[in-house]
Design a protein around this motif. Structure first.
Motif, PDB file in Angstrom:
ATOM      1  N   GLU A  49      -0.655  -4.557   0.678  1.00  0.00           N
ATOM      2  CA  GLU A  49       0.230  -4.205   1.793  1.00  0.00           C
ATOM      3  C   GLU A  49       0.233  -2.690   1.996  1.00  0.00           C
ATOM      4  OE1 GLU A  49       4.621  -5.663   2.953  1.00  0.00           O
ATOM      5  OE2 GLU A  49       4.644  -4.345   1.215  1.00  0.00           O
ATOM      6  N   LEU A  50       0.403  -1.955   0.894  1.00  0.00           N
ATOM      7  CA  LEU A  50       0.477  -0.490   0.987  1.00  0.00           C
ATOM      8  C   LEU A  50      -0.854   0.090   1.467  1.00  0.00           C
ATOM      9  CD1 LEU A  50       2.435   0.057  -2.360  1.00  0.00           C
ATOM     10  CD2 LEU A  50       3.332   0.425  -0.057  1.00  0.00           C
ATOM     11  N   TRP A  53      -1.231  -0.402   5.171  1.00  0.00           N
ATOM     12  CA  TRP A  53      -0.466   0.566   5.976  1.00  0.00           C
ATOM     13  C   TRP A  53      -1.177   1.919   6.054  1.00  0.00           C
ATOM     14  CZ3 TRP A  53       4.899  -0.665   3.371  1.00  0.00           C
ATOM     15  CH2 TRP A  53       5.441  -1.812   3.966  1.00  0.00           C
ATOM     16  N   VAL A  54      -1.712   2.343   4.897  1.00  0.00           N
ATOM     17  CA  VAL A  54      -2.399   3.646   4.878  1.00  0.00           C
ATOM     18  C   VAL A  54      -3.615   3.598   5.799  1.00  0.00           C
ATOM     19  CG1 VAL A  54      -3.804   5.173   3.446  1.00  0.00           C
ATOM     20  CG2 VAL A  54      -1.603   4.334   2.593  1.00  0.00           C
ATOM     21  N   GLU A  56      -4.270   1.607   8.271  1.00  0.00           N
ATOM     22  CA  GLU A  56      -3.937   1.484   9.696  1.00  0.00           C
ATOM     23  C   GLU A  56      -3.448   2.829  10.240  1.00  0.00           C
ATOM     24  OE1 GLU A  56      -1.369  -1.819  10.672  1.00  0.00           O
ATOM     25  OE2 GLU A  56      -0.995  -0.968  12.670  1.00  0.00           O
ATOM     26  N   THR A  57      -2.726   3.571   9.411  1.00  0.00           N
ATOM     27  CA  THR A  57      -2.198   4.869   9.847  1.00  0.00           C
ATOM     28  C   THR A  57      -3.319   5.874  10.023  1.00  0.00           C
ATOM     29  OG1 THR A  57      -0.120   4.492   8.710  1.00  0.00           O
ATOM     30  CG2 THR A  57      -0.673   6.771   9.213  1.00  0.00           C
ATOM     31  N   SER A  58      -4.273   5.861   9.097  1.00  0.00           N
ATOM     32  CA  SER A  58      -5.263   6.926   9.056  1.00  0.00           C
ATOM     33  C   SER A  58      -6.553   6.381   8.473  1.00  0.00           C
ATOM     34  CB  SER A  58      -4.712   8.063   8.181  1.00  0.00           C
ATOM     35  OG  SER A  58      -5.637   9.109   8.097  1.00  0.00           O
ATOM     36  N   PRO A  59      -7.502   6.009   9.353  1.00  0.00           N
ATOM     37  CA  PRO A  59      -8.732   5.367   8.858  1.00  0.00           C
ATOM     38  C   PRO A  59      -9.471   6.221   7.827  1.00  0.00           C
ATOM     39  CG  PRO A  59      -8.544   5.141  11.235  1.00  0.00           C
ATOM     40  CD  PRO A  59      -7.458   6.088  10.820  1.00  0.00           C
ATOM     41  N   ILE A  60      -9.559   7.533   8.062  1.00  0.00           N
ATOM     42  CA  ILE A  60     -10.169   8.408   7.050  1.00  0.00           C
ATOM     43  C   ILE A  60      -9.025   9.203   6.455  1.00  0.00           C
ATOM     44  CG2 ILE A  60     -11.831  10.230   6.603  1.00  0.00           C
ATOM     45  CD1 ILE A  60     -13.157   9.316   9.311  1.00  0.00           C
ATOM     46  N   PHE A  61      -8.424   8.609   5.415  1.00  0.00           N
ATOM     47  CA  PHE A  61      -7.139   9.147   4.974  1.00  0.00           C
ATOM     48  C   PHE A  61      -7.278  10.245   3.932  1.00  0.00           C
ATOM     49  CE2 PHE A  61      -8.101   5.056   2.941  1.00  0.00           C
ATOM     50  CZ  PHE A  61      -8.350   5.490   1.657  1.00  0.00           C
ATOM     51  N   TYR A  66      -2.635   8.810   0.165  1.00  0.00           N
ATOM     52  CA  TYR A  66      -2.926   7.429  -0.248  1.00  0.00           C
ATOM     53  C   TYR A  66      -2.335   7.181  -1.631  1.00  0.00           C
ATOM     54  CZ  TYR A  66      -5.884   3.545  -1.964  1.00  0.00           C
ATOM     55  OH  TYR A  66      -6.344   2.381  -2.519  1.00  0.00           O
TER      56      TYR A  66
ATOM     57  N   LEU B  16       4.927   1.088  11.568  1.00  0.00           N
ATOM     58  CA  LEU B  16       3.964   2.184  11.727  1.00  0.00           C
ATOM     59  C   LEU B  16       4.055   2.779  13.131  1.00  0.00           C
ATOM     60  CD1 LEU B  16       0.804   0.809   9.849  1.00  0.00           C
ATOM     61  CD2 LEU B  16       2.746   2.089   8.955  1.00  0.00           C
ATOM     62  N   LEU B  80       3.198   7.924   4.449  1.00  0.00           N
ATOM     63  CA  LEU B  80       2.704   7.420   5.734  1.00  0.00           C
ATOM     64  C   LEU B  80       2.979   8.436   6.849  1.00  0.00           C
ATOM     65  CD1 LEU B  80       3.788   3.662   5.452  1.00  0.00           C
ATOM     66  CD2 LEU B  80       1.492   4.611   5.173  1.00  0.00           C
ATOM     67  N   LEU B  83       0.447  11.244   6.589  1.00  0.00           N
ATOM     68  CA  LEU B  83      -0.856  10.792   7.101  1.00  0.00           C
ATOM     69  C   LEU B  83      -0.853  10.752   8.629  1.00  0.00           C
ATOM     70  CD1 LEU B  83      -1.525   7.917   4.546  1.00  0.00           C
ATOM     71  CD2 LEU B  83      -2.958   9.944   4.847  1.00  0.00           C
ATOM     72  N   GLU B  87      -3.251  12.879  11.164  1.00  0.00           N
ATOM     73  CA  GLU B  87      -4.066  12.268  12.232  1.00  0.00           C
ATOM     74  C   GLU B  87      -3.888  13.005  13.553  1.00  0.00           C
ATOM     75  OE1 GLU B  87      -6.252   9.390  12.635  1.00  0.00           O
ATOM     76  OE2 GLU B  87      -6.507  10.013  10.541  1.00  0.00           O
TER      77      GLU B  87
END
Lengths: 412, 412
Positions: A49-50, A53-54, A56-61, A66, B16, B80, B83, B87
């Motif tokens: 789950e966590l 979320w990461v 989805e928020t930031s594809p290249i995080f 993270y 989000l 989150l 992040l 972005e």
């Protein structure tokens, strides 16, 4: 008091009931006279789950963020486990990685453990605390930020604690009851091993028997930590599960310990490659850069200055490998006549430290496969392992035949 | 660069998408030239989930483990949010309470903030970081364990950061768009206040206008932090919401700022109590010990050495108050004829710093209630507040009449 490390994975702490069940096992070891260090994973599903979320928020995080997010899952389980133990009147407290502190390097999301000073936890043991519950999979960087050790890092945490505290044993509770001679879904004759050597476990783990994370086994081997894998769902005693240990601690064993396999393999052959110094680097450099995990490599004997080069790779990496080879050809880096791909093979391996002192394992293996009419396409060998590529449709048959011929259904 | 503190509550970061929306607001303030400290709560529902697990595991829990578990929710949101800002190409990072460090005392689950050294965060601002995202509601004890500040502690965190960093303002984003002259559900004439004094806010908050946690307003008053309450769901500009500020910053205001009310009140009267020194202590000591929250207290004039004593309390505490009084009587501690309970009253209050310099507010209030035929049962007054107990059925009517008579539907 002697120290024991007990590690519970995500499915073993998935609910409050399961945490209670795990706590009861810890309570038994406390009653046996151990000071216990419990390493916990996040409750099953929480890490996903966590991570979701990461991503989805930031594809290249930013891996530092993270780590800050994802490490929270283990923190929750550690607190709940400590509370559960307290309810059983066992003096316990939780420790986040940074509180121990478990010191790592700064390679966020795949950090390496550098040091675990035992002083803080030992001071509490000296005060009467009986269980230190430690959030697995996490540590603290030299910059004071939370790091994580990568997937499966809780196994590694457990072994590292066992080494740092000179623990008598490191018990890994998981959803299987030990290490088997092969996958029981392939043959009902598969038998749980009581003991297995570190080296054998490493070969079996990397070949697909996903019981223990490879890194944790390497670490246990280096520090001679006795590792036991056992089920958190069975009622088991001191002899349950499989002990992964130094080969010196294994009195008797079969020559072959287990049969491993990997189903979705492919084979590629470059026909008529110019055989010159550096040709292997010219081929496998571009493949590595393209992210292709080349496994077995075979080079044919050379004729008239040209040779054939064969390697295996996962089926889902065929496209990128073909692209890399096409580019290498058109740039003139690699000169070859044709690239032939076979996407229908599987790898089968026999593993055992007994091979070192027993000749004839390879010939017995090849004979067993021949008797079933199975053609061998590629062979590689190491000191304690022989692997072959065969047609995928024969994989189950090959595993069963090898399990039989080496008598793995019977203890040594 | 000037510093701004922005706090987002649980509903403002529940998903989000909402975190992205909050981050856009932060981005606007960064574009306005501020270095921003963002304080975040846990995603709505997460804290309740974590608290539920703790309470189910251990009904009388170790508050240190409670804090370790529950504080994880804010840690997730902070990562989150950082992040999300990254972005948007805004240099940002997250900070857990222990990383700042936000130092508290050791009163776990209701810790008090002791110090927020600004050096670590300021060093990052100096390096070009524009937003520090801080997990609200948490800190670190002198023993190095995670503490939490109690429910609503994120507001307090925000104000404490604003004080420690000399922030120009502390913006509290929530699910209402400001502080109203009274509850709009009682009268549609209720009007949002542009500004309100700290003292008024404290009286309104403790009377049931649950917009800001009382502790955060007290802290803001002490350190003269300008607090703004505004909605995270509207598009709003610099003048949106309500500014809670020093009364010196309020140029013009109505004499009365707002009408507060509390519906479920009860009134108790001890008839014919022996009037001797220490009688108040003899009555209210046992009530406090029984956990009764006594609010208004009125003592009648004494006749023949006996008096009547009246107080108000929440309706759901009647039983325990009656039990405490019966015990005090039978032990001989308090001598009285009868205990009369009225469980059908409500409290209505008018609040305003203007009362200090304007006489006649009380008489205007009583006249307005009389004109509606509402009988007053108990009256208490303070420098900036007048409260009355009345029959519960007249509560809405009383609020409407008072709102009208003090002209609260029109700005000053």
């Amino acid at each position: 008091m002697p120290t024991l490390v007990m590690k519970f994975g995500g499915t073993s702490v998935a609910t409050l009931d399961r945490i209670r069940r795990a706590a009861k096992r810890v309570g038994r070891e406390v009653a046996n006279g151990y000071d216990v260090i419990v390493i916990v994973s996040a409750m099953a599903g929480k890490t996903n789950e966590l991570v979701g979320w990461v991503e989805e928020t930031s594809p290249i995080f930013d891996a530092r963020e993270y780590d800050a997010v994802v490490s929270s899952g283990e923190q929750v389980t550690a607190g709940l486990m400590a509370l559960t133990l307290q309810e059983m009147d066992i003096p316990a407290r939780s420790w986040a990685g940074w509180q121990v502190p478990l010191k790592t390097n700064s390679a966020h999301s795949q950090a390496r453990i550098e040091e675990i000073p035992p002083d803080n936890i030992n001071a509490k043991f000296a005060e009467g605390m009986r269980v230190a519950v430690v959030a697995g999979f996490q540590g603290i960087s030299p910059e004071g930020r939370i790091t994580t050790l990568g997937r499966g890092g809780s196994d590694t945490t457990a072994v590292a604690f066992a080494a740092a505290f000179g623990a008598e044993r490191c018990d890994i509770y998981t959803d299987v009851d030990g290490v088997y001679t092969t996958d029981p879904r392939i043959t009902s004759k598969a038998r749980k091993l009581d003991r297995i050597a570190f080296e054998e476990m490493l070969e079996l783990a990397s070949l697909g028997a996903k019981v223990l994370q490879t890194r944790s086994v390497e670490l246990a081997m280096r520090y001679k930590v006795k590792l036991r894998v056992l089920s958190s769902f069975d009622d088991n005693d001191e002899t349950a599960g499989t002990l992964v240990c130094d080969e010196e601690d294994i009195v008797e064993s079969n020559v072959v310990a287990g049969v491993a396999f990997s189903r979705d393999e492919a084979k590629m052959t470059l026909l008529s490659v110019a055989d010159r110094p550096g040709i292997a680097a010219a081929i496998f450099g571009p493949l590595a850069e393209a992210g292709v995990n080349v496994d077995m490599i075979v080079q044919n004997i050379s004729e008239d200055g040209r040779t054939d080069m064969t390697w295996s790779l996962p089926v889902n990496q065929i496209a990128r490998a073909e692209k890399a080879m096409a580019a290498a050809k058109s740039s003139g880096e690699v000169n070859f006549a044709e690239l032939v791909t076979d996407d229908g093979v599987a790898k089968v391996s026999v593993v055992g430290i007994g091979m070192r002192s027993h000749a004839g394992v390879a010939s017995q293996m090849f004979k067993a496969l021949r008797d079933e009419g199975i053609n061998i396409k590629v062979i590689t060998t190491s000191e304690i392992k022989i692997s072959v590529l065969i047609d995928r449709k024969y994989m189950e048959l090959a595993v069963q035949a090898l399990h039989d011929t080496f008598g793995l259904d019977k203890p040594a």
